[in-house]
Motif scaffolding. Structure first.
Motif, short mmCIF file in Angstrom:
data_model
loop_
_atom_site.label_atom_id
_atom_site.label_comp_id
_atom_site.label_asym_id
_atom_site.label_seq_id
_atom_site.Cartn_x
_atom_site.Cartn_y
_atom_site.Cartn_z
N ASP A 3 0.84 -1.20 0.00
CA ASP A 3 0.00 0.00 0.00
C ASP A 3 0.87 1.25 0.00
O ASP A 3 0.61 2.20 -0.73
CB ASP A 3 -0.91 0.01 1.23
CG ASP A 3 -2.00 -1.04 1.18
OD1 ASP A 3 -2.17 -1.68 0.12
OD2 ASP A 3 -2.68 -1.21 2.20
N ILE A 7 0.87 4.29 -2.69
CA ILE A 7 0.58 5.67 -2.29
C ILE A 7 1.69 6.60 -2.77
O ILE A 7 1.41 7.67 -3.32
CB ILE A 7 0.40 5.75 -0.76
CG1 ILE A 7 -0.90 5.04 -0.35
CG2 ILE A 7 0.37 7.20 -0.29
CD1 ILE A 7 -1.04 4.80 1.14
N PHE A 18 -3.21 4.75 -7.28
CA PHE A 18 -4.50 4.82 -6.60
C PHE A 18 -5.49 3.82 -7.21
O PHE A 18 -6.28 3.21 -6.49
CB PHE A 18 -5.08 6.24 -6.64
CG PHE A 18 -6.25 6.41 -5.72
CD1 PHE A 18 -6.04 6.57 -4.35
CD2 PHE A 18 -7.54 6.36 -6.19
CE1 PHE A 18 -7.11 6.69 -3.48
CE2 PHE A 18 -8.62 6.48 -5.33
CZ PHE A 18 -8.40 6.65 -3.97
N ALA A 54 -10.72 9.48 0.01
CA ALA A 54 -9.35 8.99 0.13
C ALA A 54 -8.47 9.63 -0.94
O ALA A 54 -7.34 10.03 -0.66
CB ALA A 54 -9.31 7.47 0.03
N LEU A 58 -5.41 11.75 0.48
CA LEU A 58 -4.31 10.79 0.62
C LEU A 58 -2.99 11.46 0.96
O LEU A 58 -2.19 10.91 1.72
CB LEU A 58 -4.17 9.96 -0.66
CG LEU A 58 -3.32 8.71 -0.56
CD1 LEU A 58 -3.79 7.80 0.56
CD2 LEU A 58 -3.35 7.97 -1.87
N SER A 59 -2.79 12.66 0.49
CA SER A 59 -1.53 13.35 0.78
C SER A 59 -1.41 13.71 2.26
O SER A 59 -0.31 13.92 2.77
CB SER A 59 -1.39 14.61 -0.07
OG SER A 59 -2.43 15.51 0.23
N LEU A 61 -2.25 11.67 4.70
CA LEU A 61 -2.03 10.43 5.46
C LEU A 61 -0.57 10.35 5.87
O LEU A 61 0.32 10.21 5.02
CB LEU A 61 -2.43 9.20 4.65
CG LEU A 61 -2.24 7.84 5.31
CD1 LEU A 61 -3.08 7.72 6.58
CD2 LEU A 61 -2.60 6.74 4.33
N ARG A 64 1.66 5.99 6.01
CA ARG A 64 1.19 5.40 4.75
C ARG A 64 1.04 3.89 4.83
O ARG A 64 0.31 3.29 4.06
CB ARG A 64 2.12 5.81 3.62
CG ARG A 64 2.06 7.30 3.40
CD ARG A 64 2.86 7.74 2.22
NE ARG A 64 2.70 9.17 2.08
CZ ARG A 64 3.69 9.99 1.86
NH1 ARG A 64 4.92 9.54 1.71
NH2 ARG A 64 3.47 11.28 1.74
N PHE A 67 -2.80 2.53 5.58
CA PHE A 67 -3.86 2.93 4.66
C PHE A 67 -5.17 2.20 4.94
O PHE A 67 -6.23 2.82 4.98
CB PHE A 67 -3.45 2.71 3.19
CG PHE A 67 -4.57 2.99 2.22
CD1 PHE A 67 -4.86 4.29 1.86
CD2 PHE A 67 -5.34 1.97 1.70
CE1 PHE A 67 -5.89 4.58 0.99
CE2 PHE A 67 -6.38 2.23 0.83
CZ PHE A 67 -6.65 3.54 0.47
N PHE A 71 -8.57 4.03 5.70
CA PHE A 71 -9.65 3.94 4.71
C PHE A 71 -10.92 3.34 5.33
O PHE A 71 -12.02 3.83 5.08
CB PHE A 71 -9.17 3.11 3.52
CG PHE A 71 -10.18 3.02 2.41
CD1 PHE A 71 -10.62 4.16 1.76
CD2 PHE A 71 -10.69 1.80 2.04
CE1 PHE A 71 -11.56 4.08 0.74
CE2 PHE A 71 -11.63 1.70 1.02
CZ PHE A 71 -12.06 2.85 0.37
#
Length: 162
Positions: A3, A7, A18, A54, A58-59, A61, A64, A67, A71
């Motif tokens: 993951d 990312i 993604f 998400a 995502l940036s 998070l 990483r 995830f 999520f």
């Protein structure tokens, strides 16, 4: 690829990262939303909304490698919002899974209905813990991350729920 690698790939400008995350988590996301909302169409909508959120966030998070927990937390929050605003309705839909005999079909349908009824009688927190543990196969540590409490609390909610 992990993951975390997907990312990083996405954040470096390659949207395929993604897309791969979506393919990886779409079935689990839908099953989780379906189990909590008990509504096929709403589960599809929630899954789609969760991926959009998400994608946009995502940036932000930081961890990483977490995830999946992050999520699933998005999905649970969307499900909670749906349930909070939901008007009471009665669903007559049933899943159509092939059975080898009429007897097996009746047994499966009966088991599903009993499971749905039993889950609907639980307090929301116990229901969420059981769905995450039994149907999603998450550890108590992962559940505690998603629901923001200690692993011991997740275990307690699970055991009181079952």
């Amino acid at each position: 690829m992990t993951d975390e690698e997907l990312i990083i790939e996405f954040l470096e400008g390659n949207e395929r990262g993604f897309e791969r995350l979506m393919r990886r988590y779409q079935p689990q996301a839908y099953c989780l939303a379906r189990a909590i909302t008990n509504d096929r169409e709403e589960a599809k909508d929630i899954t789609q909304k969760a991926f959009i959120q998400a994608f946009k966030r995502l940036s932000s998070l930081r961890q990483r490698n977490r995830f999946r927990s992050w999520f699933f937390k998005i999905i649970l929050n969307l499900c909670r919002d749906y349930l909070k605003n939901k008007k009471p309705t009665m669903s007559l839909e049933t899943d159509k899974e092939p059975a080898t005999s009429f007897e097996e079909e009746v047994i499966k349908r009966d088991l599903k209905e009993k499971t749905k009824k039993a889950l609907s009688l639980l307090p929301p927190r116990q229901k969420e813990v059981i769905i995450l543990r039994v149907f999603q196969g998450l550890s108590f540590n992962e559940i505690s991350e998603i629901l923001d409490f200690k692993p011991e609390t997740a275990r307690t909610n699970f055991y009181f729920g079952v």
